[in-house]
Design a protein around this motif. Structure first.
Motif, PDB file in Angstrom:
ATOM      1  N   VAL A 348      -2.359  -1.894  -2.816  1.00 52.78           N
ATOM      2  CA  VAL A 348      -1.509  -2.052  -1.642  1.00 52.78           C
ATOM      3  C   VAL A 348      -1.811  -3.356  -0.891  1.00 52.78           C
ATOM      4  O   VAL A 348      -0.943  -3.888  -0.190  1.00 52.78           O
ATOM      5  CB  VAL A 348      -1.652  -0.836  -0.704  1.00 52.78           C
ATOM      6  CG1 VAL A 348      -2.987  -0.850   0.024  1.00 52.78           C
ATOM      7  CG2 VAL A 348      -0.497  -0.775   0.285  1.00 52.78           C
ATOM      8  N   PHE A 349      -3.012  -3.920  -1.072  1.00 51.46           N
ATOM      9  CA  PHE A 349      -3.356  -5.134  -0.335  1.00 51.46           C
ATOM     10  C   PHE A 349      -3.245  -6.405  -1.182  1.00 51.46           C
ATOM     11  O   PHE A 349      -3.526  -7.497  -0.692  1.00 51.46           O
ATOM     12  CB  PHE A 349      -4.769  -5.008   0.232  1.00 51.46           C
ATOM     13  CG  PHE A 349      -4.870  -3.905   1.237  1.00 51.46           C
ATOM     14  CD1 PHE A 349      -4.315  -4.048   2.490  1.00 51.46           C
ATOM     15  CD2 PHE A 349      -5.476  -2.705   0.922  1.00 51.46           C
ATOM     16  CE1 PHE A 349      -4.373  -3.030   3.427  1.00 51.46           C
ATOM     17  CE2 PHE A 349      -5.547  -1.682   1.843  1.00 51.46           C
ATOM     18  CZ  PHE A 349      -4.990  -1.837   3.103  1.00 51.46           C
ATOM     19  N   VAL A 350      -2.816  -6.273  -2.423  1.00 51.58           N
ATOM     20  CA  VAL A 350      -2.637  -7.447  -3.270  1.00 51.58           C
ATOM     21  C   VAL A 350      -1.621  -8.434  -2.678  1.00 51.58           C
ATOM     22  O   VAL A 350      -1.841  -9.648  -2.710  1.00 51.58           O
ATOM     23  CB  VAL A 350      -2.249  -7.028  -4.708  1.00 51.58           C
ATOM     24  CG1 VAL A 350      -1.781  -8.228  -5.521  1.00 51.58           C
ATOM     25  CG2 VAL A 350      -3.445  -6.367  -5.393  1.00 51.58           C
ATOM     26  N   PRO A 351      -0.472  -7.982  -2.127  1.00 51.23           N
ATOM     27  CA  PRO A 351       0.485  -8.955  -1.570  1.00 51.23           C
ATOM     28  C   PRO A 351      -0.112  -9.862  -0.498  1.00 51.23           C
ATOM     29  O   PRO A 351       0.133 -11.073  -0.506  1.00 51.23           O
ATOM     30  CB  PRO A 351       1.589  -8.055  -0.994  1.00 51.23           C
ATOM     31  CG  PRO A 351       1.537  -6.806  -1.801  1.00 51.23           C
ATOM     32  CD  PRO A 351       0.085  -6.607  -2.093  1.00 51.23           C
ATOM     33  N   GLN A 352      -0.909  -9.299   0.451  1.00 51.37           N
ATOM     34  CA  GLN A 352      -1.484 -10.157   1.495  1.00 51.37           C
ATOM     35  C   GLN A 352      -2.469 -11.164   0.933  1.00 51.37           C
ATOM     36  O   GLN A 352      -2.477 -12.332   1.320  1.00 51.37           O
ATOM     37  CB  GLN A 352      -2.217  -9.314   2.547  1.00 51.37           C
ATOM     38  CG  GLN A 352      -1.315  -8.626   3.514  1.00 51.37           C
ATOM     39  CD  GLN A 352      -1.251  -7.151   3.190  1.00 51.37           C
ATOM     40  OE1 GLN A 352      -1.589  -6.749   2.090  1.00 51.37           O
ATOM     41  NE2 GLN A 352      -0.794  -6.365   4.131  1.00 51.37           N
TER      42      GLN A 352
END
Length: 706
Positions: A348-352
């Motif tokens: 879930v935090f890969v995009p940021q």
């Protein structure tokens, strides 16, 4: 099977070496360390032809073969050591055509090492903008080695470069005549060094004699013999070096007159100079820097929100579906609430993370990142450092480990040590998942003037907090540490260039992959261990909870209400091994506003900060009462204390963010600091002061806001 050919990329900083490396290797890259040192070694594979594969080694940038910093010594030893595993079969010396005189000094020194060399002329477009024209054939004739013009940013000249590499591979070409003659007074010493070390070139032997005290590949016996030879030959390296450099520049000057034509510098004002008048202004330059940083964090929040929501919703749906299909058993609980919850907490935090690295790459590619060092040099000096410390600190926004390594470019030992000790205060990408989830929980999603998000302002504030705290700590350390060594900050500012989106996308892909497979492995392993600790506990305590709710269910026709089922899951979690551990440390962390679940996360995240989110995902998933899972942020927002008050209030959330902004919480960084300082003293001091600072700051924050 194709042959592997070792090619080294050497050159001055900002000469276009990294661009050529990326163009030749594409995604076939990896980053490690040179043997025995913690200096980045970038290597990659490149297909030169169907029968020849090359292993490209990107050496640290250096201005000459007289190194001053640790990373420059790496390039020095790779080129000098005849037994090095990294010893290249061919060296591509990248030279900036717009600053040719300075770049040719390093080229001529490598040529005199009698290594096969190709001079790769880069930035010819910038040279033309300056009114500089280069006679490439004439330069090739004068230097005595092949010269190839490339523009790696636009993939121009790469085919010609590969053809020249093939020709060099097929030949036994070596420069036969020294670029400059060596002083006869050093001849006896040179011959003795060559006998002792098996170094082939006269110039290489002279360099071993000059740098004998800092060269790693020389054995103790060789060191003794060379020292004796230096004494007997009355060798004065300073005098020899000065004469040699003057001779080189004299010949380079004649070559420049014969092969380079340059218009009057007054004829044309460069675009870079005009832009720098604004971007490097003492007032407006700093204002623009703050705007750039705000836009970066605004993009991280705004653009990443959509893929984040999709990933979060997808995993919540998947957990619900799998839970519905599979029978109730320990292994299905492990799969749903251990494995899937852990993977979801990673992805879930890969995009940021990808966006943050991508934007930093664009800034670096454009030439603006170097201006940040220039702008902040005055500020750094007020803290007892200089502008050279800025790049490790900026790198610390990505990861503290390579940032600590980057401090090796700082020549002043005191400033290097202070930079190492304060770099982990910079908010790295591992803190980003914590900031994102806590900001989303406790900071309202207000928008001002139609585009300024309050959450983005808070995010930028956390990064600036880490930076200015690092400066305050640096000032205190500079007062406590006594060192009279003076330092000078000299830096060449690269010209402004249009950033390459392809390069940024490649970096985003690589960093996302590293996070998923490196950090992800740690998070997942800890998530599975936590699932076990949170699912099981002392038999007596767990049986008592089960018996209590069995009695309640029997009184209600063998059924529990949803609220009773949720309470049962909470009670079992409290009596589990993880719950008992959290309860043990709860008295210590209660003044900060934290409960026992946060205590478990604090302990687990000592392995790596980003584990905090994976821990919370596991703790809030264990014992889910129904088959429809909800996103982690919603579970945390709904969490209540025993008195019915919300767990994640503004005071608690901000306190937790402040704690993670200052706490070390990273075993890998501690290990790398120990390796860089060669003692446990400094990493232990670093961990002690950062933990104390984090606890005190979080305590004050909570007490003020509660």
């Amino acid at each position: 099977m194709s042959e592997i050919y070792k090619i080294a990329l050497a050159g001055n900083p900002n000469s276009g070496k990294s661009s050529l490396f990326n163009a030749l290797t594409g995604l076939n890259q990896k980053v490690g360390n040179f043997p025995g040192v913690t200096v980045d070694k970038k290597t990659g594979r490149s297909a030169i032809s169907q029968s020849l594969d090359a292993r490209i080694i990107d050496l640290p940038g250096t201005y000459s073969l007289y190194p001053k910093s640790a990373d420059e010594y790496v390039a020095y030893e790779v080129l000098l050591n005849p037994k090095s595993k990294e010893r290249p079969d061919l060296t591509l010396v990248v030279a900036d055509a717009s600053n040719l005189k300075r770049n040719l000094l390093f080229c001529s020194q490598i040529i005199d090492l009698k290594l096969p060399v190709i001079i790769v002329l880069s930035m010819m477009d910038i040279a033309r903008t300056k009114g500089i024209t280069v006679d490439v054939k004439g330069l090739e004739r004068e230097m005595g080695v092949p010269v190839v013009v490339v523009n790696p940013r636009k993939n121009k000249g790469l085919n010609q470069l590969k053809k020249t590499i093939l020709q060099m591979h097929a030949s036994t070409f070596q420069p036969l005549v020294d670029f400059v003659p060596l002083q006869e007074s050093a001849n006896n010493l040179i011959q003795k060094v060559k006998r002792v070390t098996n170094i082939e070139s006269n110039y290489g032997a002279l360099h071993v004699a000059s740098g004998i005290d800092n060269i790693e590949f020389i054995t103790k016996e060789q060191h003794r013999q060379i020292k004796e030879a230096i004494t007997s030959c009355d060798f004065h390296k300073g005098k020899i070096q000065a004469e040699e450099v003057m001779q080189r520049y004299e010949r380079i000057g004649r070559i420049m007159q014969a092969t380079v034509a340059e218009e009057s510098p007054l004829k044309k004002q460069l675009f870079t100079e005009a832009v720098d008048k604004v971007l490097l202004h003492r007032v407006w330059g700093n204002v623009i820097l703050l705007v750039v940083l705000f836009i970066m964090f605004q993009c991280v929040f705004w653009l990443a929100e959509y893929p984040m929501n999709w990933i979060e919703g997808s995993f919540a749906w998947l957990q619900g579906q799998v839970s519905h299909i599979l029978p109730q058993a320990w292994w299905s609980d492990l799969l749903v609430n251990g494995l899937l919850a852990g993977i979801g907490g990673i992805l879930v935090f890969v995009p940021q993370i990808a966006l943050l690295f991508g934007i930093i790459t664009l800034l670096e590619d454009s030439g603006y990142m170097a201006r940040i060092s220039f702008l902040t040099d005055r500020l750094m000096r007020s803290a007892g450092l200089n502008g050279r410390s800025v790049m490790p600190l900026i790198s610390g926004m990505a990861c503290a480990i390579p940032a600590v390594m980057a401090a090796r470019t700082i020549e002043n030992k005191k400033e290097r040590l202070i930079t190492i000790l304060i770099t982990p205060l910079m908010s790295c990408s591992a803190r980003l998942p914590i900031y994102v989830i806590l900001i989303a929980l406790v900071i309202p999603s207000h928008t001002y003037l139609g585009f300024i998000k309050l959450q983005a302002l808070v995010m930028m504030g956390l990064y600036l907090l880490g930076f200015f705290t690092a400066l305050i700590v640096a000032k205190v350390m500079s007062i406590l540490m006594k060192n009279k060594e003076n330092s000078i900050f000299l830096m060449e500012l690269p010209v402004y260039r249009a950033p390459r989106w392809k390069n940024a996308l490649m970096v985003m892909y690589e960093k996302a992959k590293i996070f998923i497979f490196d950090a992800g492995k740690v998070i997942l392993i800890i998530a599975l261990i936590l699932w076990a600790l949170a699912s099981y506990g002392p038999p007596g305590k767990m049986d008592a909870v089960e018996k209590h709710y069995t009695t309640i269910a029997a009184a209600q026709n063998d059924a529990l209400t949803i609220i009773q089922s949720e309470q049962k899951a909470t009670d079992k979690l409290e009596q589990s091994y993880a719950g008992l551990l959290g309860k043990t440390i709860e008295p210590v962390i209660r003044p900060l506003g934290y409960d026992w679940k946060m205590g478990i996360a604090l302990i687990s995240s000592f392995a790596a900060r980003e584990v905090f989110v994976g821990t919370m995902a596991t703790l809030y998933s264990v014992g889910d009462a129904d088959e429809t899972s909800v996103p982690l942020r919603q579970k945390m927002a709904n969490e209540k204390r025993s008195d019915g008050s919300k767990v994640y209030t503004l005071a608690t959330g901000v306190s937790l963010m402040i704690f993670y902004a200052f706490a070390m919480q990273c075993m890998s960084t501690i290990a790398i600091v120990k390796r860089e300082t060669k003692t446990w003293k400094w990493p232990l001091i670093q961990m002690a002061y950062m933990t104390a600072l984090a606890y005190l700051a979080a305590f004050i924050t909570y007490q003020l806001l509660k």
